[in-house]
Design an enzyme around this catalytic site. Structure first.
Site, PDB file in Angstrom:
ATOM      1  CE  LYS A  39      -4.153  -1.884   2.195  1.00  0.00           C
ATOM      2  NZ  LYS A  39      -5.140  -1.711   3.303  1.00  0.00           N
ATOM      3  CG  ASP A  57       0.243  -7.200  14.060  1.00  0.00           C
ATOM      4  OD1 ASP A  57      -0.301  -6.379  14.841  1.00  0.00           O
ATOM      5  OD2 ASP A  57      -0.332  -8.216  13.656  1.00  0.00           O
ATOM      6  CG  ASN A  83      -2.541   6.710  12.358  1.00  0.00           C
ATOM      7  OD1 ASN A  83      -3.524   7.421  12.474  1.00  0.00           O
ATOM      8  ND2 ASN A  83      -2.405   5.840  11.355  1.00  0.00           N
ATOM      9  CB  SER A 134      -7.324   9.528  21.370  1.00  0.00           C
ATOM     10  OG  SER A 134      -8.385   8.971  22.100  1.00  0.00           O
ATOM     11  CE1 TYR A 148     -11.506   3.504  17.852  1.00  0.00           C
ATOM     12  CE2 TYR A 148     -13.193   5.022  18.635  1.00  0.00           C
ATOM     13  CZ  TYR A 148     -12.022   4.780  17.940  1.00  0.00           C
ATOM     14  OH  TYR A 148     -11.367   5.825  17.328  1.00  0.00           O
ATOM     15  CE  LYS A 152      -8.751   5.111  19.425  1.00  0.00           C
ATOM     16  NZ  LYS A 152      -7.328   5.179  18.994  1.00  0.00           N
ATOM     17  CB  THR A 183     -10.084   8.139   7.178  1.00  0.00           C
ATOM     18  OG1 THR A 183     -10.781   7.619   8.325  1.00  0.00           O
ATOM     19  CG2 THR A 183      -9.690   9.585   7.426  1.00  0.00           C
TER      20      THR A 183
END
Length: 278
Positions: A39, A57, A83, A134, A148, A152, A183
């Site tokens: 990518k 990873d 990120n 975050s 999630y 966070k 995104t």
């Protein structure tokens, strides 16, 4: 901007890709991690001298430590951008044990270990900036997104503590809390649990959000990336940085609700203290 070396995880898409592309265009050096180098072949070809691609990873903790140790022996890491991560949607009961473990390992533990690995080198060099991607979901929770939010909320508490620990070494920490952005995070990499019909309703409201046919997210990832890059030059480092007007509105509203809730517990809290003088 002064020439710096940035270590950024997850540069194949989303904010990581946008930040990397903008930095390289400015002549900065980026060490970017990916799980699949296919990518980023265009960046490898276009910036052979300033883009260093590494395979990683972030669930592999020994690999994190080994990579950072090797990089730090060859480069001064001026800025770390954590990120790498993804979204997992579904009510808590709908998630498998494997899904729970994986998102915690990626979105929480991976970021923690990257910071811990880089810290000794930044401390020795007496400068550095850590930028943790975050989400405003690190302050505001919605149904159908419990794990999630767990990751966070957790990484934000970790970073707030670390920021105080490392301030004396001229190391700044910034927690970036973006709102919805256009995104791959929302429109490609987001994962959905095996849904149970009993939770149809608020717990599955995210299904509408994930469908681009219902309207795209308001956030521009390129503008957000530019603000993130700019934050690295701010002194002192902003501890929290909310990106997106809707995200800021919802965050302020939730914090005000939380403050009102706590203020309403004044008598309750005091009732558990020993009486004065005892």
């Amino acid at each position: 901007m002064t020439k710096q070396t940035w270590l950024i995880t997850g540069v194949s898409s989303g904010f990581g890709r946008s930040i990397t592309t903008q930095l390289l265009a400015q002549g900065q050096t980026v060490i970017g991690t990916v799980r699949n180098t296919a990518k980023v072949q265009d960046l490898i070809a276009k910036f052979p001298n300033t883009f260093i691609c590494e395979t990683l990873d972030v669930m592999d903790v020994p690999a994190i430590h080994a990579l950072v140790d090797r990089i730090a022996n060859e480069h001064t890491i001026d800025v770390l951008v954590n990120n790498a991560g993804y979204g997992l949607f579904g009510a808590a009961e709908e998630l498998s044990d494997k899904e729970v473990d994986k998102i915690i390992a990626t979105d929480l533990t991976g970021s923690i270990q990257m910071i811990r690995s880089v810290l000794p080198y930044m401390r020795d060099q007496q400068h550095g900036r850590m930028i943790q991607i975050s989400s405003y979901g690190g302050q505001v929770a919605y149904p159908g997104n419990s794990m999630y939010h767990a990751a966070k909320f957790g990484i934000e508490g970790f970073c707030e503590s670390v920021a105080q620990e490392v301030a004396a070494f001229n190391i700044g920490v910034t927690i970036v809390e973006p709102g919805g952005a256009r995104t791959e995070f929302r429109y490609g990499s987001a994962r959905v649990a095996d849904l149970i019909p009993a939770y149809d309703g608020p717990a599955h409201a995210f299904m509408k959000m994930l469908d681009p046919a219902n309207g795209l997210a308001p956030g521009d990832p390129e503008r957000m990336a530019a603000r993130i890059i700019e934050s690295a030059t701010q002194t002192p480092a902003p501890l929290h940085m909310v990106l997106g007007s809707e995200a800021l509105k919802n965050t302020i509203q939730r914090l005000e609700e939380r403050i009102a809730e706590y203020k309403g517990e004044t008598e309750l809290a005091a009732s558990t203290d020993f009486p004065a003088g005892e």
